[in-house]
Write a protein that holds these residues in place. Structure first.
Motif, PDB file in Angstrom:
ATOM      1  N   THR A   5       8.262 -54.351  -1.299  1.00 62.41           N
ATOM      2  CA  THR A   5       7.423 -53.060  -0.532  1.00 62.41           C
ATOM      3  C   THR A   5       8.300 -51.887  -0.921  1.00 62.41           C
ATOM      4  O   THR A   5       9.574 -51.546  -1.407  1.00 62.41           O
ATOM      5  CB  THR A   5       7.745 -53.049   0.892  1.00 62.41           C
ATOM      6  OG1 THR A   5       9.098 -53.435   1.379  1.00 62.41           O
ATOM      7  CG2 THR A   5       6.928 -54.587   1.527  1.00 62.41           C
ATOM      8  N   LEU A   7       7.969 -48.863   0.858  1.00 60.28           N
ATOM      9  CA  LEU A   7       8.401 -48.142   1.879  1.00 60.28           C
ATOM     10  C   LEU A   7       8.970 -49.023   2.901  1.00 60.28           C
ATOM     11  O   LEU A   7       8.507 -50.143   3.174  1.00 60.28           O
ATOM     12  CB  LEU A   7       7.175 -47.366   2.635  1.00 60.28           C
ATOM     13  CG  LEU A   7       6.627 -46.536   1.477  1.00 60.28           C
ATOM     14  CD1 LEU A   7       5.183 -46.025   2.224  1.00 60.28           C
ATOM     15  CD2 LEU A   7       7.476 -45.153   1.185  1.00 60.28           C
ATOM     16  N   GLY A   9       9.808 -49.920   6.893  1.00 55.68           N
ATOM     17  CA  GLY A   9       8.852 -49.746   8.019  1.00 55.68           C
ATOM     18  C   GLY A   9       8.868 -48.416   8.542  1.00 55.68           C
ATOM     19  O   GLY A   9       7.955 -47.757   8.991  1.00 55.68           O
ATOM     20  N   GLU A  11       9.806 -45.400   7.178  1.00 51.79           N
ATOM     21  CA  GLU A  11       9.216 -44.564   6.313  1.00 51.79           C
ATOM     22  C   GLU A  11       7.635 -44.627   6.324  1.00 51.79           C
ATOM     23  O   GLU A  11       6.786 -43.555   6.381  1.00 51.79           O
ATOM     24  CB  GLU A  11       9.750 -44.856   4.865  1.00 51.79           C
ATOM     25  CG  GLU A  11      10.896 -44.633   4.384  1.00 51.79           C
ATOM     26  CD  GLU A  11      11.319 -45.185   3.284  1.00 51.79           C
ATOM     27  OE1 GLU A  11      12.253 -44.367   2.632  1.00 51.79           O
ATOM     28  OE2 GLU A  11      11.028 -45.966   2.599  1.00 51.79           O
ATOM     29  N   ARG A  12       7.134 -45.954   6.555  1.00 54.84           N
ATOM     30  CA  ARG A  12       5.754 -46.029   6.737  1.00 54.84           C
ATOM     31  C   ARG A  12       5.016 -45.257   7.956  1.00 54.84           C
ATOM     32  O   ARG A  12       4.062 -44.911   7.990  1.00 54.84           O
ATOM     33  CB  ARG A  12       5.455 -47.641   6.731  1.00 54.84           C
ATOM     34  CG  ARG A  12       3.908 -47.920   6.565  1.00 54.84           C
ATOM     35  CD  ARG A  12       3.427 -49.375   6.363  1.00 54.84           C
ATOM     36  NE  ARG A  12       3.917 -49.530   5.030  1.00 54.84           N
ATOM     37  CZ  ARG A  12       5.161 -50.563   4.701  1.00 54.84           C
ATOM     38  NH1 ARG A  12       5.560 -50.968   6.021  1.00 54.84           N
ATOM     39  NH2 ARG A  12       5.297 -50.873   3.568  1.00 54.84           N
ATOM     40  N   HIS A  13       5.994 -45.465   8.929  1.00 55.75           N
ATOM     41  CA  HIS A  13       5.650 -44.937  10.179  1.00 55.75           C
ATOM     42  C   HIS A  13       5.800 -43.517  10.331  1.00 55.75           C
ATOM     43  O   HIS A  13       4.618 -42.811  10.766  1.00 55.75           O
ATOM     44  CB  HIS A  13       6.470 -45.464  11.570  1.00 55.75           C
ATOM     45  CG  HIS A  13       6.123 -46.987  11.732  1.00 55.75           C
ATOM     46  ND1 HIS A  13       5.047 -47.214  12.550  1.00 55.75           N
ATOM     47  CD2 HIS A  13       7.039 -48.090  11.878  1.00 55.75           C
ATOM     48  CE1 HIS A  13       4.938 -48.586  12.623  1.00 55.75           C
ATOM     49  NE2 HIS A  13       6.171 -48.961  12.212  1.00 55.75           N
ATOM     50  N   PHE A  16       2.391 -42.343   8.102  1.00 53.51           N
ATOM     51  CA  PHE A  16       1.059 -42.667   8.369  1.00 53.51           C
ATOM     52  C   PHE A  16       0.833 -42.801   9.807  1.00 53.51           C
ATOM     53  O   PHE A  16      -0.252 -42.753  10.158  1.00 53.51           O
ATOM     54  CB  PHE A  16       0.685 -44.108   7.681  1.00 53.51           C
ATOM     55  CG  PHE A  16       0.779 -44.296   6.276  1.00 53.51           C
ATOM     56  CD1 PHE A  16      -0.131 -43.421   5.352  1.00 53.51           C
ATOM     57  CD2 PHE A  16       1.534 -45.083   5.546  1.00 53.51           C
ATOM     58  CE1 PHE A  16      -0.111 -43.391   3.922  1.00 53.51           C
ATOM     59  CE2 PHE A  16       1.689 -44.885   4.229  1.00 53.51           C
ATOM     60  CZ  PHE A  16       0.457 -44.317   3.547  1.00 53.51           C
TER      61      PHE A  16
END
Length: 81
Positions: A5, A7, A9, A11-13, A16
């Motif tokens: 992956t 990103l 978790g 960073e993803r939050h 997005f």
């Protein structure tokens, strides 16, 4: 083979998840004068709110309004104003 992956978790939050404060909503979803002119010129009154939401969502999180997705009330309130 394990999937890599890019990103984490967190960073993803941060990237997005919808903005939650009024300041974040305004920063991510305020439409420019050019955006407003485009919406006014090419869409009838019944379609303008949807075009505004699509334009705002394309800015953040970077993809349009998807079927079944609920747009945050703060975003709708900003666009309605």
């Amino acid at each position: 083979m394990a999937r890599r992956t890019v990103l984490t978790g967190d960073e993803r939050h941060r990237l997005f998840d919808p903005p939650v404060t009024d300041r974040e909503v305004a920063r991510h979803h305020t439409l420019s004068p050019d955006d407003l002119e485009w919406i006014d010129a090419r869409h009838g009154p019944s379609n303008q709110p949807g075009a505004a939401v699509q334009t705002a969502l394309l800015r953040h999180p970077g993809f349009g309004w998807r079927a079944g997705e609920v747009v945050a009330v703060a975003v709708l309130r900003l666009l309605a104003d």
